[in-house]
Design a protein around this motif. Structure first.
Motif, PDB file in Angstrom:
ATOM      1  N   LEU A  69      65.031   3.730  51.577  1.00 18.80           N
ATOM      2  CA  LEU A  69      65.833   2.593  51.132  1.00 18.80           C
ATOM      3  C   LEU A  69      65.346   2.048  49.794  1.00 18.80           C
ATOM      4  O   LEU A  69      66.131   1.482  49.030  1.00 18.80           O
ATOM      5  CB  LEU A  69      65.803   1.490  52.193  1.00 18.80           C
ATOM      6  CG  LEU A  69      66.560   0.199  51.894  1.00 18.80           C
ATOM      7  CD1 LEU A  69      68.046   0.477  51.657  1.00 18.80           C
ATOM      8  CD2 LEU A  69      66.365  -0.798  53.025  1.00 18.80           C
ATOM      9  N   LEU A  70      64.084   2.220  49.472  1.00 17.36           N
ATOM     10  CA  LEU A  70      63.490   1.625  48.279  1.00 17.36           C
ATOM     11  C   LEU A  70      64.247   1.989  47.007  1.00 17.36           C
ATOM     12  O   LEU A  70      64.594   1.103  46.221  1.00 17.36           O
ATOM     13  CB  LEU A  70      62.015   2.013  48.157  1.00 17.36           C
ATOM     14  CG  LEU A  70      61.290   1.450  46.934  1.00 17.36           C
ATOM     15  CD1 LEU A  70      61.324  -0.077  46.945  1.00 17.36           C
ATOM     16  CD2 LEU A  70      59.858   1.959  46.900  1.00 17.36           C
ATOM     17  N   ALA A  71      64.509   3.245  46.776  1.00 18.71           N
ATOM     18  CA  ALA A  71      65.194   3.655  45.543  1.00 18.71           C
ATOM     19  C   ALA A  71      66.588   3.035  45.452  1.00 18.71           C
ATOM     20  O   ALA A  71      67.008   2.591  44.379  1.00 18.71           O
ATOM     21  CB  ALA A  71      65.284   5.176  45.460  1.00 18.71           C
ATOM     22  N   LEU A  72      67.286   2.970  46.570  1.00 17.93           N
ATOM     23  CA  LEU A  72      68.617   2.363  46.570  1.00 17.93           C
ATOM     24  C   LEU A  72      68.540   0.873  46.277  1.00 17.93           C
ATOM     25  O   LEU A  72      69.336   0.334  45.496  1.00 17.93           O
ATOM     26  CB  LEU A  72      69.308   2.607  47.915  1.00 17.93           C
ATOM     27  CG  LEU A  72      69.620   4.053  48.251  1.00 17.93           C
ATOM     28  CD1 LEU A  72      70.091   4.168  49.695  1.00 17.93           C
ATOM     29  CD2 LEU A  72      70.661   4.601  47.299  1.00 17.93           C
ATOM     30  N   ALA A  73      67.587   0.189  46.898  1.00 19.87           N
ATOM     31  CA  ALA A  73      67.432  -1.251  46.682  1.00 19.87           C
ATOM     32  C   ALA A  73      67.029  -1.544  45.236  1.00 19.87           C
ATOM     33  O   ALA A  73      67.514  -2.504  44.631  1.00 19.87           O
ATOM     34  CB  ALA A  73      66.400  -1.818  47.651  1.00 19.87           C
ATOM     35  N   GLU A  74      66.166  -0.713  44.671  1.00 20.99           N
ATOM     36  CA  GLU A  74      65.782  -0.894  43.263  1.00 20.99           C
ATOM     37  C   GLU A  74      66.966  -0.661  42.338  1.00 20.99           C
ATOM     38  O   GLU A  74      67.099  -1.336  41.313  1.00 20.99           O
ATOM     39  CB  GLU A  74      64.617   0.024  42.909  1.00 20.99           C
ATOM     40  CG  GLU A  74      63.317  -0.421  43.527  1.00 20.99           C
ATOM     41  CD  GLU A  74      62.159   0.517  43.295  1.00 20.99           C
ATOM     42  OE1 GLU A  74      61.017   0.038  43.335  1.00 20.99           O
ATOM     43  OE2 GLU A  74      62.374   1.732  43.086  1.00 20.99           O
ATOM     44  N   SER A  75      67.833   0.259  42.694  1.00 14.44           N
ATOM     45  CA  SER A  75      69.041   0.501  41.908  1.00 14.44           C
ATOM     46  C   SER A  75      69.964  -0.716  41.940  1.00 14.44           C
ATOM     47  O   SER A  75      70.525  -1.118  40.919  1.00 14.44           O
ATOM     48  CB  SER A  75      69.766   1.737  42.444  1.00 14.44           C
ATOM     49  OG  SER A  75      70.966   1.936  41.758  1.00 14.44           O
ATOM     50  N   VAL A  76      70.119  -1.312  43.114  1.00 17.19           N
ATOM     51  CA  VAL A  76      70.931  -2.529  43.245  1.00 17.19           C
ATOM     52  C   VAL A  76      70.301  -3.642  42.403  1.00 17.19           C
ATOM     53  O   VAL A  76      71.009  -4.355  41.672  1.00 17.19           O
ATOM     54  CB  VAL A  76      71.066  -2.959  44.723  1.00 17.19           C
ATOM     55  CG1 VAL A  76      71.685  -4.337  44.838  1.00 17.19           C
ATOM     56  CG2 VAL A  76      71.851  -1.929  45.503  1.00 17.19           C
ATOM     57  N   GLU A  77      68.998  -3.776  42.488  1.00 15.62           N
ATOM     58  CA  GLU A  77      68.285  -4.798  41.714  1.00 15.62           C
ATOM     59  C   GLU A  77      68.506  -4.619  40.217  1.00 15.62           C
ATOM     60  O   GLU A  77      68.807  -5.579  39.499  1.00 15.62           O
ATOM     61  CB  GLU A  77      66.796  -4.744  42.033  1.00 15.62           C
ATOM     62  CG  GLU A  77      65.954  -5.753  41.275  1.00 15.62           C
ATOM     63  CD  GLU A  77      64.481  -5.617  41.605  1.00 15.62           C
ATOM     64  OE1 GLU A  77      63.859  -6.637  41.884  1.00 15.62           O
ATOM     65  OE2 GLU A  77      63.952  -4.471  41.576  1.00 15.62           O
ATOM     66  N   ALA A  78      68.415  -3.386  39.746  1.00 16.89           N
ATOM     67  CA  ALA A  78      68.621  -3.118  38.315  1.00 16.89           C
ATOM     68  C   ALA A  78      70.052  -3.450  37.904  1.00 16.89           C
ATOM     69  O   ALA A  78      70.295  -4.003  36.829  1.00 16.89           O
ATOM     70  CB  ALA A  78      68.296  -1.655  38.015  1.00 16.89           C
ATOM     71  N   SER A  79      71.004  -3.146  38.757  1.00 15.25           N
ATOM     72  CA  SER A  79      72.410  -3.456  38.466  1.00 15.25           C
ATOM     73  C   SER A  79      72.645  -4.959  38.412  1.00 15.25           C
ATOM     74  O   SER A  79      73.350  -5.449  37.515  1.00 15.25           O
ATOM     75  CB  SER A  79      73.327  -2.824  39.512  1.00 15.25           C
ATOM     76  OG  SER A  79      73.255  -1.421  39.448  1.00 15.25           O
ATOM     77  N   ILE A  80      72.059  -5.683  39.331  1.00 18.34           N
ATOM     78  CA  ILE A  80      72.214  -7.143  39.335  1.00 18.34           C
ATOM     79  C   ILE A  80      71.535  -7.751  38.117  1.00 18.34           C
ATOM     80  O   ILE A  80      72.073  -8.666  37.486  1.00 18.34           O
ATOM     81  CB  ILE A  80      71.709  -7.732  40.662  1.00 18.34           C
ATOM     82  CG1 ILE A  80      72.688  -7.359  41.767  1.00 18.34           C
ATOM     83  CG2 ILE A  80      71.527  -9.238  40.568  1.00 18.34           C
ATOM     84  CD1 ILE A  80      72.282  -7.749  43.153  1.00 18.34           C
ATOM     85  N   ASP A  81      70.376  -7.237  37.756  1.00 17.70           N
ATOM     86  CA  ASP A  81      69.690  -7.718  36.547  1.00 17.70           C
ATOM     87  C   ASP A  81      70.553  -7.457  35.308  1.00 17.70           C
ATOM     88  O   ASP A  81      70.646  -8.310  34.417  1.00 17.70           O
ATOM     89  CB  ASP A  81      68.328  -7.052  36.381  1.00 17.70           C
ATOM     90  CG  ASP A  81      67.300  -7.545  37.395  1.00 17.70           C
ATOM     91  OD1 ASP A  81      67.545  -8.579  38.060  1.00 17.70           O
ATOM     92  OD2 ASP A  81      66.251  -6.886  37.528  1.00 17.70           O
TER      93      ASP A  81
END
Length: 85
Positions: A69-81
């Protein structure tokens, strides 16, 4: 993992937990309480139908599902940023 929608706030808690060693450290990083982090982790695990962390006296240990899940969550975080910029 068995959900069609995951709350960003729950993913933020997950990321804080992955970056910290304990619920308390994650709570401090998020500016919230230890019980709130624990409750949100439980909600996320329930929604996804997986255990993300094994609890131990030394802190939390991420499961294989958490690592996935980590890579997916980091991708979401980068998109929100990026949206915030």
């Amino acid at each position: 993992m068995t959900t069609s929608s995951v709350d960003w706030d729950l993913l933020r808690v997950f990321l804080a937990l992955m970056r910290a060693n304990t619920l308390r450290e994650a709570a401090a990083a998020l500016g919230t309480s230890h019980p709130t982090v624990r409750r949100k982790l439980h909600t996320l695990e329930t929604q996804l139908g997986v255990v993300l962390f094994e609890r131990a006296q030394q802190g939390l240990r991420a499961t294989l599902e958490a690592a996935e899940l980590l890579a997916l969550a980091e991708s979401v975080e980068a998109s929100i940023d990026a949206l915030a910029r």
